[in-house]
Design a protein around this motif. Structure first.
Motif, PDB file in Angstrom:
ATOM      1  N   ASP A  56       0.586  -0.781  -0.245  1.00  0.00           N
ATOM      2  CA  ASP A  56       0.089   0.274   0.604  1.00  0.00           C
ATOM      3  C   ASP A  56       0.388   1.375   0.351  1.00  0.00           C
ATOM      4  O   ASP A  56       0.444   2.533   0.653  1.00  0.00           O
ATOM      5  N   SER A  57       1.800   1.157  -0.495  1.00  0.00           N
ATOM      6  CA  SER A  57       3.004   2.314  -0.780  1.00  0.00           C
ATOM      7  C   SER A  57       2.169   3.674  -1.822  1.00  0.00           C
ATOM      8  O   SER A  57       1.331   3.001  -2.769  1.00  0.00           O
ATOM      9  N   PRO A  58       2.897   4.510  -2.072  1.00  0.00           N
ATOM     10  CA  PRO A  58       2.121   5.672  -2.292  1.00  0.00           C
ATOM     11  C   PRO A  58       1.793   5.456  -3.706  1.00  0.00           C
ATOM     12  O   PRO A  58       1.503   5.465  -4.498  1.00  0.00           O
ATOM     13  N   GLU A  59       3.971   4.370  -4.044  1.00  0.00           N
ATOM     14  CA  GLU A  59       3.566   4.200  -5.608  1.00  0.00           C
ATOM     15  C   GLU A  59       2.629   3.619  -6.014  1.00  0.00           C
ATOM     16  O   GLU A  59       2.783   2.830  -7.256  1.00  0.00           O
ATOM     17  N   ASN A  60       1.520   2.820  -5.431  1.00  0.00           N
ATOM     18  CA  ASN A  60       0.239   2.009  -6.182  1.00  0.00           C
ATOM     19  C   ASN A  60      -0.120   2.100  -6.866  1.00  0.00           C
ATOM     20  O   ASN A  60      -0.421   3.450  -6.105  1.00  0.00           O
TER      21      ASN A  60
END
Length: 377
Positions: free
Chosen positions: A77-81
């Motif tokens: 669920d990191s921002p780059e997903n």
């Protein structure tokens, strides 16, 4: 252009020893590309991370020469997903993988290598996560790549600017289009401590440890600002990350401070402010043994990784005859709840907020980082 009869392509997983070849091929692609809008290069650090399981870079080799590769990333669920761009729920985003890059040496184009890599990456993704959605981005002006991706079953889901202003289609592939991912609901036996979250950014991009300590101290009635611990109580050192903070928490290049040093930092604050609590280093405690403190209304500071990403050993420091290892992706959070029936833990995270995590996944990374924990009680 290489004739197909002149080489026998071999596909295999790349290893860290192939990183120079990956960067060399990417540089060659960038230098020969007429329209620079079509391709955004990946940093060496990112490609290094993509070589760490469960991520993978599949390479096509002509002998020892890397002639094409495709990278598949498990971003959690990191921002780059890319799932965040589609306004999907966190639960669904945890089942989104990224087909990040497919490149082919211009001399070897015309032999179906791009489609072969797309199929291979998708097969690898579904082998590890059968209900995954594989997402990718393609420039609307890259007609060749767009055709190949769609020919392998990807569908256009959205068009938006990405990567600093580049026009992109977001495309997705899934074998389970009707699969639902409901939000986790804790059961009646769940233990949940009422804590407020503090986000470390933008002030402290690498200050997760001091922010975790701040959240626990504020839980006990202190009224600390986000930066008080980092400014007034955190000892810094250019090399030592065990009993001091290595680097600067205000800089993205900062590293961190481990449990022994954070325990000492907490003790300095508690003593200076005449607080009744004491700080205890619980390093070595089995993860589920930490629940006993939550049962007594005491949250526990624990060491894990950002967005549950795989920790990567990047440095070491020897203190009193013991060698400690520092990990890229290291992160410090607060354990403030657990659900024994759902096997989930509630984490007060200075990057993600208050989030439920898989107990098994969280405990596995906790063990990898040395079972580090700090108790304020």
């Amino acid at each position: 252009m290489i004739n197909s009869t002149d080489f026998e392509p071999v596909i295999r997983k790349c290893t860290p020893e192939d990183l120079d070849k990956i960067m060399k091929l990417q540089k060659h692609i960038c230098q020969t590309m007429e329209d620079t809008r079509l391709f955004v290069s990946t940093s060496r650090e990112e490609n290094r991370d993509y070589l760490i399981y469960p991520n993978t870079i599949l390479g096509v080799f002509d002998g020892e020469k890397l002639i094409a590769y495709g990278s598949l990333v498990f971003p959690n669920d990191s921002p780059e997903n890319i799932g965040w761009d589609l306004d999907w729920s966190r639960e669904k985003i945890f089942h989104c993988l990224t087909l990040d890059t497919i490149v082919v040496d211009p001399d070897y184009r015309g032999h179906g290598l791009q489609r072969t890599l797309i199929r291979s990456c998708v097969a690898y993704a579904l082998e590890l996560m059968p209900d995954a959605s594989v997402l990718t981005t393609v420039s609307p002006f890259n007609k060749y790549s767009l055709h190949n991706v769609q020919a392998e079953g990807f569908q256009i889901l959205k068009r938006k600017e990405k990567y600093g202003g580049y026009d992109r289609y977001i495309l997705g592939y899934t074998k389970a289009p009707d699969k639902e991912f409901p939000a986790f609901e804790p059961g009646p036996d769940a233990v949940i401590l009422p804590m407020e979250n503090i986000l470390q950014n933008p002030e402290l991009p690498t200050g997760c440890e001091s922010v975790a300590l701040t959240m626990v101290l504020n839980y006990y009635g202190q009224k600390l600002s986000k930066t008080t611990i980092a400014d007034e109580y955190l000892i810094r050192d250019p090399e030592n990350f065990v009993t001091a903070y290595k680097g600067d928490p205000y800089q993205i290049s900062g590293d961190g401070i481990y449990a022994p040093g954070l325990t000492q930092t907490a003790a300095r604050y508690l003593q200076a402010n005449h607080c009744p609590q004491t700080a205890t280093d619980l390093t070595g405690t089995e993860f589920t043994k930490l629940y006993q403190y939550l049962d007594k209304s005491a949250p526990v500071i624990v060491y894990n990784s950002v967005y549950l990403k795989t920790p990567i050993n990047v440095a070491s420091y020897t203190l009193s005859g013991k060698t400690w290892h520092f990990y890229h992706n290291e992160h410090c959070v607060v354990l403030c709840g657990y659900d024994p029936e759902g096997h989930m833990v509630l984490i007060n995270d200075s990057l993600s907020g208050l989030v439920w995590r898989s107990e098994e996944a969280f405990a596995r990374i906790y063990d990898q980082l040395g079972k580090m924990a700090v108790l304020i009680r």
